[in-house]
Design a protein around this motif. Sequence first.
Motif: not given
Lengths: 109, 140
Positions: A33-34, A37, A53-54, A57-58, A60-63, B24, B27, B41, B44-45, B48-49, B105, B110, B114
């Motif tokens: 996931l990272s 992102m 479920v993550n 979010a990934v 949505s946030l990375t669009d 979210v 965002k 973007r 929010s990324v 989130y990290e 995942g 990263m 990130n």
Amino acid sequence: MTVSEIAERLSLSPLTLPCGEREIGGAYIGDLLSWVMGRAQSGDAWITIMSNVNIVAVASLTDVACIILAEGVTLEDHVREAAEQKEVNILCSDRTAYELAKSLAGLIQ
Amino acid sequence: MTEAVRFHFSVDGDDFSSAGQASVQVKKSLRQLGISPETIRRVSVAMYEGEINMVIHAGGGYADVLVFEDHIEIQLVDQGPGIADIELAMQEGFSTAPDNIRSLGFGAGMGLPNMKRYTDSMEIESKLGEGTKITMRVNL
């Protein structure tokens, strides 16, 4: 080409499609996931076999424009609900990530 | 400089499925403020990290997002174990996340890279046994 059009052309099953009119500009394949992102671009179709479920979010946030679940991976109900809530398009297919990307490349200019 | 808006969130330490809710929400709020999609973007990324790191390593914490006229500041504060070697932790691929986290995942090493990649500056203050504070800035 929009997410809805791609879904139809590639016979992808829509699991959630709240924003089918979004344009797809490219593709990214990955399950970490990272990594996604850090590398996926806004408007990409994200091809993955990860279905927890993550991913909602990934995405949505990375669009990204949509998630395409490869290799017949499906979603649990609560993930589908989260995706509807956050307006994330998720499609699925029995094909491999490679086959999906190959077909996508022919459609995206 | 006047602080325009501040958002405060507590991050639940045990709940992976709700991790990302704060990001979210940020965002959405930044979109309402008319901030550009690319900046949203990045913010929010990065956030989130940071949230995920707090859930994996620190048993939660809190996050503040401060919107100024010319930049956005993100503060992440936890009372976790601290980072033993920050330079090592900043290297792509280095991770101390357990296997169950990797199977979701995450834990690819990263997260911190990130956060740095997506922000204009990042500062880490960490003390072993006391916790970590990360301050990130994204220019508008």
